[in-house]
Write an enzyme that holds these catalytic residues in place. Structure first.
Site, PDB file in Angstrom:
ATOM      1  N   GLU A  11     -41.835  -3.080 -22.402  1.00  0.00           N
ATOM      2  CA  GLU A  11     -41.943  -4.477 -22.835  1.00  0.00           C
ATOM      3  C   GLU A  11     -43.082  -5.138 -22.084  1.00  0.00           C
ATOM      4  OE1 GLU A  11     -38.610  -7.103 -22.396  1.00  0.00           O
ATOM      5  OE2 GLU A  11     -37.214  -5.599 -23.127  1.00  0.00           O
ATOM      6  N   GLU A  65     -32.305  -3.613 -19.397  1.00  0.00           N
ATOM      7  CA  GLU A  65     -32.569  -4.154 -18.060  1.00  0.00           C
ATOM      8  C   GLU A  65     -31.311  -4.266 -17.194  1.00  0.00           C
ATOM      9  OE1 GLU A  65     -34.805  -7.795 -18.580  1.00  0.00           O
ATOM     10  OE2 GLU A  65     -36.647  -6.644 -18.779  1.00  0.00           O
TER      11      GLU A  65
END
Ligand code: GLA
Length: 670
Positions: free
Chosen positions: A316, A148
């Site tokens: 995710e 991320e």
């Protein structure tokens, strides 16, 4: 990911948090749930390199071998999102600095500056060590670079890199001064060294500087990703490489521009809503991911930049609780499966989760997991096992998602609408995008997300949701589409500014006045709980405008107040096309009806015209087959007219699909 078409199922697996005695049970449970891909090592840097240049790979060797023996493939992560304490102690100058000038300390994750040379060197070193050791490991299916990308820094390393980037972008200081309108408030720069990152300042900051800083930072993070990618690629060109996108309007990354640099667009999605809003967000995020992926990911076998098909993966998601509004909310039974399949319906190559096993400690000790604290004898693990089985039934599904409506998104427009000094603090390109998408979703129309400049063949309707920054080239792209027979719907604040966030003169909506046939003289931003009434019976919020017609006709008008009787929604026939303008944010019902009417008048038909309210339909079309996904988001049984074979139950459907409350069906259509 899998050459046999299998969908990916699994999630983040953190064996470094557990004694070796748990690993064998992990693999056994993964097999039971039909997990076939796990992300390993995302935050394992201190375990892999306990001291600078000293590596301990024995445990990872064992884990990868165990997974391989169990038939489970690995997305091996580079652990560079969480440098170990020894790194921060040795390189305090690589710790990040906030806009207020505060240097952050070690103690969480992401405590690095992506522009700091020491960090970049250390990150490349651990990535290189992993590549040397595992690039040819038989379990390796995918490299997962970092985690991320999204944190910002304002240190001196960053400021220096920012100046270099600005010199590249603007060429000389005269061009920069012009783009940033530095004549305002005596900000003229006479030397590059005078320019810093947009640190905390006395009053409103310069919008051009803010915008360029975001662009620069997205490029800086991308450069950090690319360095690792190139090194991993060189070690074994056969292994695809990605990084997981974090979503949110705070994220300083232009994901669309990154898509050409990954082999597979990977997104993490945690809806912020717990009601039907979670389903609306799921649909939007999946459409966004597909839109980004169309922007040229390098994955073999995908259609590429201009074709519609594209590879992406939900990397995710939360198996159970999501943290929102100050508490954790438990997902209702069946919802995890519904969300996962909704992503698959929209093109995700599977459903992955954060995380495999819930930890005993650490900051995210109560984050949900496929194996919760309660262990495998639990509802969540049983549902995970059901999902694993369901995904196996869907191997044959492929092709593109049916959509003839396009919504244009543009990260810089989103950033620019968050600047201070705008006419309202409630302007939001992402929220406007979500509102238009939600309206179309409830009306049953399939949407694609496109970027300004994308090919628009095959789209009957283009929506511009507060597309604030419109360059001359983008205006021309819109103009040609409408003149060629396309239907356009633009909302307020579109095309008001150019690519440097400079306001276009001569009346709003600047670059698109001619296409829309309107001329906006004044804005009337509304207070938080204010609304304006519309003659047609609806209401508008956030914003209103006094506009004059310069060719368009009135479709709905303001009712009452200073704008009484003035046009609110207009339609302009121009060239061979039609351009609608919406000068306020209609309430959800009004917006749904409006977009449904606009879409139908453009020749768009709902994906499944007979589907009742609360049932979502998505169609995938391959070369010689099509598949219809149906999701019942209501608490009651629903019937949908359709024919085919339900792949989840392997039963033929003659006339009508019976959906249980919260149920899903996936039909191979005849
Ligand atoms: C992100 C991160 C994960 C974890 C989850 C929690 O997606 O990548 O490491 O922190 O959020 O929701």
């Amino acid at each position: 990911m899998f050459s046999d078409g299998r969908l990916c199922f699994g999630g983040d697996y953190n064996p470094e948090q557990w004694p070796a005695s748990v690993w064998a049970e992990d693999v056994a449970l993964m097999r039971q749930a039909r997990v076939n891909l796990v992300t390993v090592g995302v935050f394992a840097w201190s375990r892999l390199e306990p001291a600078p240049g000293r590596y301990t790979f024995d445990w990872l060797d064992e884990v990868l071998d165990l997974l391989h023996a169990g038939g489970i493939r690995v997305a091996l992560a580079t652990p560079t999102a969480s440098p170990p304490p020894w790194f921060s102690a040795a390189h305090p100058g690589a710790l990040p600095v906030t806009a207020d000038g505060v240097r952050l300390h070690h103690g969480s994750r992401d405590t690095y500056c992506a522009a700091a040379p020491a960090y970049r060197t250390a990150a490349l070193r651990i990535a290189g060590a992993l590549a040397d050791r595992y690039a040819h490991h038989p379990a390796l299916a995918l490299w997962h670079v970092h985690n991320e990308y999204g944190t910002i820094c304002h240190c001196e390393h960053t400021a220096r890199a920012f100046r270099r980037w600005l010199a590249d972008r603007h060429g000389d200081l005269a061009a920069l001064n012009d783009a940033w309108v530095t004549s305002f408030w005596s900000q003229h720069y006479s030397d590059w060294a005078q320019i810093s990152t947009p640190r905390a300042t006395q009053y409103l900051a310069n919008p051009g500087q803010l915008l360029d800083f975001r662009r620069f930072w997205s490029d800086t993070l991308l450069a950090a990703y690319r360095e690792q990618r190139d090194l991993l690629h060189a070690a074994n060109p056969a292994i695809p490489i990605t990084t997981n996108y974090v979503l949110g309007d705070w994220v300083p990354v232009d994901h669309a521009r990154w898509a050409a640099e990954v082999d597979l667009v990977a997104v993490d999605h945690y809806p912020s809503a717990v009601d039907i809003g979670a389903e609306e967000q799921t649909a939007l995020v999946a459409d966004l991911a597909r839109g980004w992926a169309r922007h040229g990911n390098r994955h073999r076998g995908t259609t590429g930049p201009t074709g519609r098909a594209s590879a992406w993966l939900l990397m995710e998601s939360a198996p159970n609780q999501i943290h929102t509004a100050g508490r954790m909310h438990t997902k209702e039974p069946g919802r995890m499966i519904r969300h996962s399949l909704a992503h698959v319906a929209r093109g995700s190559h599977g459903a992955m989760f954060f995380q495999w096993r819930a930890p005993t400690g650490g900051a995210e000790r109560f984050h949900s997991a496929l194996v919760p604290h309660a262990g495998p004898d639990s509802r969540v693990f049983r549902e995970a096992t059901e999902l694993g089985a369901a995904l196996q039934q869907l191997t044959e599904v492929g092709g593109d998602v049916e959509a003839t409506v396009a919504i244009a998104v543009h990260a810089p427009s989103g950033w620019a609408l968050r600047h201070p000094g705008l006419p309202s603090q409630r302007l939001d390109h992402q929220q406007e995008t979500a509102a238009a998408h939600r309206a179309l979703w409830h009306a049953g129309h399939g949407c694609d997300i496109v970027l300004p400049g994308d090919p628009l063949d095959g789209y009957r309707l283009l929506v511009l949701p507060a597309l604030y920054l419109v360059s001359d080239a983008t205006a021309q792209w819109v103009r040609e589409y409408v003149e060629g027979g396309g239907h356009l719907l633009a909302t307020y604040l579109s095309a008001v500014a150019d690519e440097h966030a400079r306001v276009r003169l001569g009346g709003y909506p600047g670059a698109l006045r001619d296409v829309l046939g309107v001329w906006v003289e004044e804005f009337h931003p509304l207070a938080e709980h204010d609304h304006v009434r519309l003659h047609g019976g609806g209401t508008g919020r956030i914003w209103a405008e006094s506009l004059r017609l310069t060719g368009a006709q009135v479709i709905d008008a303001y009712d009452g107040g200073v704008l009484d009787g003035r046009p609110a929604i207009t339609r302009h026939r121009t060239g061979a096309g039609t351009a609608w303008y919406v000068s306020t944010r209609p309430d959800d019902d009004t917006y749904r009806r409006l977009l449904d009417e606009v879409a139908r008048s453009a020749g768009v038909t709902p994906v499944c015209p007979g589907a009742p309210a609360g049932v979502e339909a998505v169609r995938r079309r391959g070369d010689d087959a099509s598949w219809l996904f149906l999701f019942n988001h209501t608490d009651s049984p629903q019937q949908v007219p359709a024919r085919g074979t339900d792949l989840l139950t392997a039963t033929p459907v003659d006339q009508v699909v019976q959906l249980t409350p919260g149920g899903v069906a996936v039909l191979r259509e005849h």
